[in-house]
Design a protein around this motif. Sequence first.
Motif, short mmCIF file in Angstrom:
data_model
loop_
_atom_site.label_atom_id
_atom_site.label_comp_id
_atom_site.label_asym_id
_atom_site.label_seq_id
_atom_site.Cartn_x
_atom_site.Cartn_y
_atom_site.Cartn_z
N GLU A 195 0.81 -1.21 0.00
CA GLU A 195 0.00 0.00 0.00
C GLU A 195 0.85 1.26 0.00
OE1 GLU A 195 -3.21 -0.31 -0.46
OE2 GLU A 195 -2.82 -2.47 -0.46
N VAL A 196 2.10 1.15 0.42
CA VAL A 196 2.98 2.32 0.48
C VAL A 196 3.45 2.71 -0.91
CG1 VAL A 196 5.27 3.09 1.26
CG2 VAL A 196 3.73 1.91 2.84
N PHE A 197 3.56 1.72 -1.81
CA PHE A 197 4.11 1.96 -3.14
C PHE A 197 2.99 2.15 -4.16
CE2 PHE A 197 7.45 -0.43 -0.93
CZ PHE A 197 8.52 0.45 -1.11
N ALA A 198 2.99 3.29 -4.81
CA ALA A 198 1.99 3.55 -5.85
C ALA A 198 2.32 2.73 -7.09
CB ALA A 198 1.97 5.04 -6.19
N PHE A 199 1.31 2.09 -7.65
CA PHE A 199 1.51 1.26 -8.84
C PHE A 199 1.54 2.12 -10.10
CE2 PHE A 199 -0.22 -1.31 -12.37
CZ PHE A 199 0.73 -2.32 -12.40
N ASP A 200 2.60 1.93 -10.91
CA ASP A 200 2.71 2.60 -12.21
C ASP A 200 2.60 4.12 -12.06
OD1 ASP A 200 3.29 2.40 -14.86
OD2 ASP A 200 1.25 2.04 -15.53
N VAL A 339 8.26 -13.88 -16.58
CA VAL A 339 6.90 -13.62 -16.07
C VAL A 339 6.90 -12.36 -15.20
CG1 VAL A 339 4.97 -14.52 -14.73
CG2 VAL A 339 6.34 -16.07 -16.15
N THR A 340 7.59 -12.40 -14.07
CA THR A 340 7.64 -11.23 -13.19
C THR A 340 8.90 -10.40 -13.41
OG1 THR A 340 8.68 -12.54 -11.44
CG2 THR A 340 6.28 -12.37 -11.41
N GLY A 341 9.79 -10.88 -14.26
CA GLY A 341 11.03 -10.16 -14.55
C GLY A 341 11.85 -10.97 -15.53
N ARG A 342 13.09 -10.53 -15.75
CA ARG A 342 13.97 -11.26 -16.64
C ARG A 342 15.32 -11.44 -15.97
NH1 ARG A 342 14.04 -12.85 -21.78
NH2 ARG A 342 12.02 -11.85 -22.18
N TRP A 366 4.97 -5.01 -21.81
CA TRP A 366 5.33 -4.38 -20.54
C TRP A 366 4.16 -4.31 -19.55
CZ3 TRP A 366 9.10 0.39 -21.26
CH2 TRP A 366 10.33 -0.08 -21.73
N PRO A 367 2.96 -3.97 -19.98
CA PRO A 367 1.86 -3.94 -19.01
C PRO A 367 1.62 -5.29 -18.34
CG PRO A 367 1.24 -2.74 -20.99
CD PRO A 367 2.53 -3.45 -21.31
N LEU A 368 1.76 -6.39 -19.11
CA LEU A 368 1.58 -7.72 -18.52
C LEU A 368 2.65 -8.02 -17.50
CD1 LEU A 368 0.65 -9.80 -21.72
CD2 LEU A 368 -0.88 -9.01 -19.91
N ARG A 369 3.90 -7.68 -17.81
CA ARG A 369 5.01 -7.94 -16.88
C ARG A 369 4.84 -7.12 -15.60
NH1 ARG A 369 5.17 -11.41 -19.82
NH2 ARG A 369 6.62 -11.89 -21.51
#
Length: 415
Positions: A195-200, A339-342, A366-369
């Motif tokens: 909750e502390v980190f704003a998404f995108d 999936v979650t990174g490379r 990128w949006p999916l990752r």
Amino acid sequence: MKILHVLDHSIPLHSGYTFRTRAILKQQAAMGWDTVQITSGKQGASGADVEVIDGLRFYRTAPPAGPGGRLPVLNQWRIVNDLARRLDAAVRTERPDLLHAHSPALNGLAALRVGHRHGLPVVYECRAFWEDAAADHGTSRAGGARYRLTRALETHVFRRADAVTCICDGLRRDIRARGIPDAKLTVIPNAVDAEVFAFDLPPDQALAAELGLGDAPMLGFIGSFYAYEGLDIAVAAMAELACSLDVHLLLVGGGPEESRLKEQVAALGVGARVHFTGRVPHDLVQRYYSLVDILVYPRKSMRLTELVTPLKPLEAMAQGKLVLASDVGGHRELIDDGVTGRLFAAGDASALAAAVRVMLDDRDDWPLRRAAGRRFVEAERTWARSVARYQAVYGRLLGAPAGPPEHVPGREPVR
């Protein structure tokens, strides 16, 4: 239930150690547990015997002084003895139900001594093997006398503690190999407060202008500049990328490697593409995260990085940032490649550069990752889920469930 946490250092100092501690304590309070904390002499002089910071109460132990206070072996022995005396007094005042000591082994030794004296169970939490970190920092030699002594003390604490926790599977495997039974071991993984980190979060254009950044794709690293982080690999990759791509690297932070990295940037002629900001206040870090498209973690392969999971990639995923990391063991525990990174081959600047090219060519995904990384954090790596694992540890030692299960989404109560 009251828990007395025994710590190397704490807030207001800033480090990965203090941030993890604060998160644990805040979540334990949210679960209805009462905590009080004590720090060793390594906290440094605070000017107060007891401090309340961010709603958390800390007993302070004065740093060693006088004869022997600065001699390495005597200093460490003084740290243990002074902490044990201070802890003994705190136990008499606070009357806790158990002691929870956190790395390094010096804290465990003090807690074991006082716990035995007062008949209190002792939990020991291993966050890293400090002998490996010291070897990387150059303060001891891998396999040397000090290294072996530190390792032996850690093993001694593992054996005598009533329960042992650690932050990842890599550490658990190593501790198990020392003869510590699985029944005594629990992983309490690193996590984040999603909750502390704003998404995108959209780029902070004012900050970008202040730093003189353009619109080119931005790689970034935010953290301490230690040798094991492999930032020289990232700089070398920038020299390769500069031949064919307009891509930049933002390095936020500082540390022992900063001057060498700046020399390397100058020698490779990539000064216009690699940007150093210096250290920034913790409450401003998200502004810098907003400027980065791909967070890069090029850790080198060594015992420390193969065994221990870092916290920073989780912070990046929580914000919907793309993650590119070396394939050391600590990263493989966190990142599902593709999936979650490379992941790329550790220590190989060309492999890092090739992975950047692939990611930049793959912008449609990128949006999916980004969404996959955020989902992983929310499902597996929130502090609510991580700290809930202490419930079984404490409950086993005290002979009863340690706290209310309703604070833990999706978890059943300990029976």
